[in-house]
Design a protein around this motif. Structure first.
Motif, PDB file in Angstrom:
ATOM      1  N   ARG A  98       0.830  -1.192   0.000  1.00  0.00           N
ATOM      2  CA  ARG A  98       0.000   0.000   0.000  1.00  0.00           C
ATOM      3  C   ARG A  98       0.867   1.245   0.000  1.00  0.00           C
ATOM      4  O   ARG A  98       1.893   1.310   0.662  1.00  0.00           O
ATOM      5  CB  ARG A  98      -0.914   0.005   1.224  1.00  0.00           C
ATOM      6  CG  ARG A  98      -1.844  -1.209   1.266  1.00  0.00           C
ATOM      7  CD  ARG A  98      -2.758  -1.158   2.484  1.00  0.00           C
ATOM      8  NE  ARG A  98      -3.617  -2.328   2.537  1.00  0.00           N
ATOM      9  CZ  ARG A  98      -4.483  -2.543   3.512  1.00  0.00           C
ATOM     10  NH1 ARG A  98      -4.613  -1.674   4.512  1.00  0.00           N
ATOM     11  NH2 ARG A  98      -5.241  -3.640   3.501  1.00  0.00           N
ATOM     12  N   GLU A  99       0.427   2.242  -0.745  1.00  0.00           N
ATOM     13  CA  GLU A  99       1.189   3.480  -0.841  1.00  0.00           C
ATOM     14  C   GLU A  99       1.115   4.267   0.457  1.00  0.00           C
ATOM     15  O   GLU A  99       2.099   4.819   0.909  1.00  0.00           O
ATOM     16  CB  GLU A  99       0.662   4.310  -2.006  1.00  0.00           C
ATOM     17  CG  GLU A  99       0.821   3.634  -3.368  1.00  0.00           C
ATOM     18  CD  GLU A  99       0.290   4.500  -4.495  1.00  0.00           C
ATOM     19  OE1 GLU A  99      -0.213   5.606  -4.178  1.00  0.00           O
ATOM     20  OE2 GLU A  99       0.391   4.065  -5.653  1.00  0.00           O
ATOM     21  N   VAL A 100      -0.034   4.320   1.050  1.00  0.00           N
ATOM     22  CA  VAL A 100      -0.220   5.061   2.298  1.00  0.00           C
ATOM     23  C   VAL A 100      -0.128   4.082   3.455  1.00  0.00           C
ATOM     24  O   VAL A 100      -0.966   3.201   3.608  1.00  0.00           O
ATOM     25  CB  VAL A 100      -1.570   5.792   2.307  1.00  0.00           C
ATOM     26  CG1 VAL A 100      -1.736   6.572   3.601  1.00  0.00           C
ATOM     27  CG2 VAL A 100      -1.679   6.709   1.111  1.00  0.00           C
ATOM     28  N   CYS A 101       0.910   4.223   4.233  1.00  0.00           N
ATOM     29  CA  CYS A 101       1.133   3.345   5.389  1.00  0.00           C
ATOM     30  C   CYS A 101       1.255   4.224   6.627  1.00  0.00           C
ATOM     31  O   CYS A 101       2.227   4.976   6.757  1.00  0.00           O
ATOM     32  CB  CYS A 101       2.384   2.483   5.193  1.00  0.00           C
ATOM     33  SG  CYS A 101       2.686   1.334   6.542  1.00  0.00           S
TER      34      CYS A 101
END
Length: 220
Positions: A98-101
């Motif tokens: 996932r790009e947003v962590c």
């Protein structure tokens, strides 16, 4: 007329004799209120999704199944083993990066963590979920009195015609000699092999500063 079962337990292991009041039925269908010898076995089969015996005469459908479930599980999706294994391709998105962590908030990253969320509350100050400081919270102001009070009236810029002089100071530095300083203390690391290539780091800078001369003595 309701029929009841007569307790013949007092008779012991003797076989049932003809003419007794004990109602046995292995091929006839009686009403549920009639307690025959196998009434408990019939009750264990309930509840049925489709009871062919209760259907009106002329509308009995022997193609319908009595149960649409396994055991006592009613609301369950039954699938085959092959279908279950092939459906795992839909779980591929759960294992992608996932790009947003978002990291977990602890006392070490509370000041640097940035959680962009829409919760209807102010980001900082009274009513905020987390005590966030301003952007200039840890900024150090190193302004001096001279730099603040005695500011130049105009902004000076370097004219474009003035070019910066290149730095050729490395041409006058002496490198470690590959012939006399082969294994001295200035060679750091584990690999202090003998380098006899004759190429030094400031070779290109020396060619720009010093003119090329003939290594042979002119008078010979």
């Amino acid at each position: 007329m309701a029929m009841y079962v007569v307790d013949d337990s007092f008779r012991g292991d003797l076989l049932e004799t003809k003419g007794s009041l004990y109602l046995r039925s292995s091929h006839m269908h009686y009403d549920k209120r009639t307690k025959v010898s196998g009434w408990h076995q019939s009750r264990e089969a309930d509840p049925k999704d489709y009871d062919v015996n209760e259907a009106p005469l002329g509308k009995k459908n022997l193609l319908r199944s009595a149960y649409r479930r396994f055991g006592d599980v009613a609301n369950e999706h039954w699938n085959t083993t092959t279908g279950h294994q092939l459906s795992q391709i839909h779980l591929k998105g759960d294992f992608e990066v996932r790009e947003v962590c978002k990291q977990m908030v602890n006392e070490d990253n509370l000041d640097t963590l940035n959680l962009k969320r829409q919760n209807g509350l102010p980001k900082s100050g009274f009513g905020a979920v987390l005590p966030m400081h301003s952007k200039d919270h840890n900024k150090m102001h190193l302004d001096t009195t001279y730099g603040v009070d005695y500011v130049a009236p105009f902004q000076y810029s370097t004219p474009p015609t003035i070019h910066k002089t290149p730095d050729y100071s490395s041409a006058f530095k002496k490198c470690h000699s590959q012939f006399t300083d082969t294994a001295d203390y200035r060679r750091h690391g584990r690999n202090t092999w003998q380098d006899e290539s004759g190429l030094y780091a400031n070779r290109e800078v020396k060619q720009k500063v010093f003119e090329a001369t003939c290594p042979i003595t002119p008078h010979l």
